[in-house]
Motif scaffolding. Structure first.
Motif, PDB file in Angstrom:
ATOM      1  N   LYS A  33       0.818  -1.187   0.116  1.00 20.07           N
ATOM      2  CA  LYS A  33       0.090  -0.103  -0.042  1.00 20.07           C
ATOM      3  C   LYS A  33       0.808   1.192   0.098  1.00 20.07           C
ATOM      4  O   LYS A  33       0.517   2.200  -0.523  1.00 20.07           O
ATOM      5  CB  LYS A  33      -0.637   0.069   1.296  1.00 20.07           C
ATOM      6  CG  LYS A  33      -2.021  -1.125   1.212  1.00 20.07           C
ATOM      7  CD  LYS A  33      -3.193  -0.735   0.078  1.00 20.07           C
ATOM      8  CE  LYS A  33      -4.374  -1.588   0.247  1.00 20.07           C
ATOM      9  NZ  LYS A  33      -5.092  -1.263  -0.916  1.00 20.07           N
ATOM     10  N   ARG A 113      -8.521  -6.177  -5.169  1.00 24.92           N
ATOM     11  CA  ARG A 113      -8.539  -5.201  -4.007  1.00 24.92           C
ATOM     12  C   ARG A 113      -8.711  -5.633  -2.717  1.00 24.92           C
ATOM     13  O   ARG A 113      -8.089  -5.295  -1.721  1.00 24.92           O
ATOM     14  CB  ARG A 113      -9.350  -4.129  -4.415  1.00 24.92           C
ATOM     15  CG  ARG A 113      -8.463  -3.076  -5.614  1.00 24.92           C
ATOM     16  CD  ARG A 113      -9.210  -1.677  -5.707  1.00 24.92           C
ATOM     17  NE  ARG A 113     -10.597  -1.941  -6.180  1.00 24.92           N
ATOM     18  CZ  ARG A 113     -11.167  -1.784  -7.527  1.00 24.92           C
ATOM     19  NH1 ARG A 113     -10.073  -1.807  -8.342  1.00 24.92           N
ATOM     20  NH2 ARG A 113     -12.232  -2.055  -7.703  1.00 24.92           N
ATOM     21  N   HIS A 117      -5.984  -5.455   0.384  1.00 26.20           N
ATOM     22  CA  HIS A 117      -6.387  -4.681   1.666  1.00 26.20           C
ATOM     23  C   HIS A 117      -6.181  -5.630   2.903  1.00 26.20           C
ATOM     24  O   HIS A 117      -5.818  -5.451   3.792  1.00 26.20           O
ATOM     25  CB  HIS A 117      -7.719  -4.269   1.807  1.00 26.20           C
ATOM     26  CG  HIS A 117      -8.215  -3.141   0.877  1.00 26.20           C
ATOM     27  ND1 HIS A 117      -7.310  -1.986   0.892  1.00 26.20           N
ATOM     28  CD2 HIS A 117      -9.253  -2.841   0.199  1.00 26.20           C
ATOM     29  CE1 HIS A 117      -7.903  -1.105  -0.061  1.00 26.20           C
ATOM     30  NE2 HIS A 117      -8.904  -1.544  -0.549  1.00 26.20           N
TER      31      HIS A 117
END
Length: 332
Positions: A33, A113, A117
């Motif tokens: 990230k 995605r 996460h």
């Protein structure tokens, strides 16, 4: 030196190995990230640890198993008193495994995605919680006369422990960024080096306060030597990273991790879990250990199997030693 002293040292070595290897592993998960720009770069980062992340976790299983067998009283008190944070770490590690394996199972952006996460948070939370747990072990917790934990979860969230969590979080992020610079090529390599410099400075500030706090509250000459080694190695890693000497930077960041963990164990010894209620109720290497026969059998097994584990894991790293870049990622 008694066998229980030997096994305390061996368990310390196992935790050093785990945090050295899983430290950059957690760092890479966090960097998906913070560093990666786009799908291709996230795949590059994940691929740097793809062949080795599961082997890194062998060190955790071995450390836990060795603690259970060599120091059953320590294991029982630790896992009952720290039940919720250790359960949270276990859940994170399980979800993290699934994230690695399932992320690429469907060609769907939302699917990827969601797992990205999950990978980020299940890397960040254990990196923080391991520091909280070990800081509490060294600092001392509420252990009663029966050797049972008498505190609550909130007691574990004290300033010293929270600082320990921030140290491991920033240290593993720095370790992971240095590893990313070592294993990648192109623009992502340059940005990994830049991020490593910033994370290293944050680590240096937090770690210096935490290690000095540890030394002044319960350290000794041995832990002071480990503190000096840790600080020098961290400064050396920052200097090597600044000069784009990624190999040296990674080696020295590894020494930093090893030195910090070694200092905690050296400050802890001969206790394995000090009592903050009464020092006479502390768990030590002698009153928390297994029988001499058990420790003798364990020593023979470890002498035979440890070289085998080191050889196959070393071979894995050698086979997958080359750098990778976005040009190695096939188009979707």
């Amino acid at each position: 030196m008694e066998l229980h002293d030997v096994w305390f040292a061996l368990i310390a070595v196992l935790w050093i190995g785990y945090f050295f290897l899983e430290g950059f592993d957690f760092g890479i998960g966090i960097l998906t990230k913070l560093l990666a720009r786009g799908e291709a770069e996230r795949r590059v980062l994940i691929n740097t640890v793809g062949p080795v992340w599961d082997g890194n976790e062998v060190w955790l299983l071995t450390a836990g198993g060795a603690t259970f067998a060599a120091f059953p009283v320590w294991y029982a008190t630790l896992f009952s008193g720290f039940y919720l944070p250790l359960l949270a770490i276990l859940v994170c590690l399980i979800v993290r495994v699934v994230a690695f394996e399932y992320r690429g199972k469907r060609d769907d952006d939302q699917w990827k995605r969601n797992w990205e996460h999950a990978l980020f948070w299940t890397s960040l939370l254990p990196a923080f919680l391991w520091g909280v747990a070990f800081a509490n072990i060294v600092h001392g917790v509420k252990i009663d006369a029966e050797g049972e934990y008498a505190g609550t979860v909130l007691d574990l969230l004290n300033p010293y422990a929270l600082l320990g969590g921030l140290v491991t979080l920033t240290l593993f992020t720095f370790h992971g960024a240095v590893f990313a610079a070592l294993k990648t090529r192109g623009d992502i390599r340059d940005r990994a080096r830049t991020l490593a410099g910033r994370a290293g400075l944050a680590t240096a500030g937090l770690a210096l306060v935490f290690l000095l706090w540890t030394q002044t509250s319960g350290g000794n000459v041995r832990s002071l030597v480990a503190l000096v080694v840790t600080v020098v190695a961290l400064l050396g890693a920052l200097a090597a990273n600044q000069r784009a000497r990624e190999g040296w930077a990674f080696a020295l960041s590894g020494v930093t991790v090893a030195g910090a963990v070694a200092m905690l164990f050296l400050a802890l010894y001969p206790d394995v879990m000090p009592s903050s209620l009464n020092t006479a109720w502390s768990l030590t290497v002698s009153n928390a250990s297994s029988s001499t026969y058990t420790l003798t059998v364990m020593t023979w097994v470890a002498a035979i199997m440890t070289p085998v584990v080191l050889l196959y894991q070393g071979w894995t790293y050698w086979v997958f030693r080359k750098r990778i870049g976005v040009e190695h990622i096939p188009a979707a």
